[in-house]
Design an enzyme around this catalytic site. Sequence first.
Site, mmCIF file in Angstrom:
data_model
loop_
_atom_site.group_PDB
_atom_site.id
_atom_site.type_symbol
_atom_site.label_atom_id
_atom_site.label_comp_id
_atom_site.label_asym_id
_atom_site.label_seq_id
_atom_site.Cartn_x
_atom_site.Cartn_y
_atom_site.Cartn_z
ATOM 1 N N GLU A 21 7.697 -10.191 5.893
ATOM 2 C CA GLU A 21 6.797 -10.004 7.024
ATOM 3 C C GLU A 21 5.462 -10.638 6.643
ATOM 4 O O GLU A 21 4.645 -10.045 5.948
ATOM 5 C CB GLU A 21 6.590 -8.525 7.353
ATOM 6 C CG GLU A 21 5.861 -8.345 8.676
ATOM 7 C CD GLU A 21 4.706 -7.345 8.629
ATOM 8 O OE1 GLU A 21 4.171 -7.025 9.710
ATOM 9 O OE2 GLU A 21 4.310 -6.903 7.546
ATOM 10 N N ASP A 39 5.762 -3.312 16.599
ATOM 11 C CA ASP A 39 4.320 -3.532 16.619
ATOM 12 C C ASP A 39 3.906 -4.145 17.950
ATOM 13 O O ASP A 39 4.727 -4.397 18.817
ATOM 14 C CB ASP A 39 3.913 -4.456 15.467
ATOM 15 C CG ASP A 39 3.965 -3.751 14.118
ATOM 16 O OD1 ASP A 39 3.787 -2.516 14.088
ATOM 17 O OD2 ASP A 39 4.200 -4.431 13.105
ATOM 18 N N ASP A 90 7.257 -5.537 3.694
ATOM 19 C CA ASP A 90 6.117 -5.362 4.589
ATOM 20 C C ASP A 90 4.838 -5.972 4.003
ATOM 21 O O ASP A 90 4.558 -5.843 2.809
ATOM 22 C CB ASP A 90 5.906 -3.865 4.829
ATOM 23 C CG ASP A 90 4.805 -3.575 5.832
ATOM 24 O OD1 ASP A 90 4.983 -3.942 7.010
ATOM 25 O OD2 ASP A 90 3.769 -3.001 5.436
ATOM 26 N N HIS A 120 0.839 -1.194 0.000
ATOM 27 C CA HIS A 120 0.000 0.000 0.000
ATOM 28 C C HIS A 120 0.875 1.245 0.000
ATOM 29 O O HIS A 120 2.090 1.169 0.194
ATOM 30 C CB HIS A 120 -0.911 0.011 1.232
ATOM 31 C CG HIS A 120 -0.169 -0.214 2.521
ATOM 32 N ND1 HIS A 120 -0.042 -1.451 3.107
ATOM 33 C CD2 HIS A 120 0.531 0.630 3.318
ATOM 34 C CE1 HIS A 120 0.681 -1.360 4.197
ATOM 35 N NE2 HIS A 120 1.046 -0.095 4.356
#
Length: 544
Positions: A242, A308, A200, A103
């Site tokens: 990831e 995270d 990611d 994204h």
Amino acid sequence: MTHTWYKDAVFYELYVRAFRDSNGDGNGDLKGLIAKLDYLQELGVDCIWLLPICPSPLFDDGYDVADYYDIHKDFGTLADFKTLVEGVHARGMRIIIDVVVNHTSDEHPWFIESRSSTTAPKRDWYVWSKTNKRYEDARIIFLDTEKSNWAYDELTGEYYWHRFYSQQPDLNYDNPAVREEMLRIVDFWMELGIDGFRVDAVPYLIEREGTNCENLPETHDYVKQLRAHMNTKWPGRILLAEANQWPHDVRAYFGDDDEFHMAFHFPIMPRLFMALKQASRQSIVDILARTPDIPALTQWCIFLRNHDELTLEMVTEDERQFMWAEYAPEPRMRQNLGIRRRLAPLLDNDERRIRLLNAMLFSLPGSPIIYYGDEIGMGDNIWLDDRNGVRTPLQWDNTKNAGFSEADATYEPVIDTDEFSYQRVNVEQQRANPVSLWHFTRKILALRKQYRAFGRGTFEFVLPDNEGVLGYWRVYQDDTTGQTERFLVLINLTNQAQQVTLDLAAWAGVEPVDALTGNAWPVISDGPSAFELAPYAFHWLRLD
């Protein structure tokens, strides 16, 4: 072994914004990091992993990318980045960076053009729909903030797809132009000299009706294209996935040594904490038993904490409730399906347990990752929003702003209350104390570097009758020299002394030596071997 350097490497994850401010604006920057490279070399780090550094509104700390071809103005310039890479390599270390493939930010020029009209040239660079009823089998990842994976765009009257925040529209990987552009982005950063990418949010690249839109065959097709591109143009550089999934799903991302070089093993992490609270090895044994073999040139990445939340997606509901009750009793400590806390606070700042978990981290299968600040036992600030509580400035000393910045105000406040205040917990104080957590971390890193067994060796459980004790072999056979490294790792997961009896008759006459302390143990006899392990004890016994 040059091209498989990552198998032996210890990674250090850092947030440039949090590391060191060189110009007094309250934000860490590349020049500040450059000034502290000697610190990372002294600690014994092999590879630095940088969280996103590209221009971004920083709604999600840079994972909302607004320009893939530059450096965020708060962090410096491309010239600074080149200097950083040169400095890292000059010290015998490597560097990888985050690349956000799934994204962009909604402020990226691509998306601004895409949403300008339904006929815009870049309209199909993103996933648009006239209805928000498509892909209804896909889960919502950010449960605390998002009610749908679709966001309505008033200008064009259509919905765009996002797997994370609505400010992060997903790219459309069914569009060949998007695929080619991402390869150009890879080349741009590789030409600057980096040693690889942490990629990611890999599982979510492709959407298909009637699926959960994760781990789809088309996603693997693109990953193979990316790896082939790397093999051709950038041999020796790595791709780290990831993929927050179960091990059998992540296994597919290794392919046949033709997808990712490395992938995170997410489910092992909560089970290490679970094992401590339950005083039982069973959760660790179970998840490693569910972990499939992986190709010869690949490697897991393992960690205790990161930027995270401590994810609880891959546990049962009962286990999730147990973990929340034990490690996050206050609601503010929780986020989505996880816990937003650092390592030391999770363990009540009990250094025995902190060291024990590190002893497992550095000896279980995979390459370990240290999260910045955990080498000194930094705390967190649960009163900050989102996951910012675990992304506060690194505490260098007891001067203004913990030696991080001369600014009157920093991007987030330094921790200055209670037992984790920078006056009590900082690098300078721990470097001066030879028995500090920092010195322990440095020692265990140096020890791991001496042996191939932990990065490349085989793994086999040794399970005595006592469930409070975890044991395993790490064995490496050097095909060139014929020499063997053999370690028996013993871990007492309880706060009580434990008796252990093992059948080690095959090594009768050998004197085990604890590599962590240098202490010799009694010579092994041809009968059962009995040991007593102190509370939270850990031993790396070398048997030659």
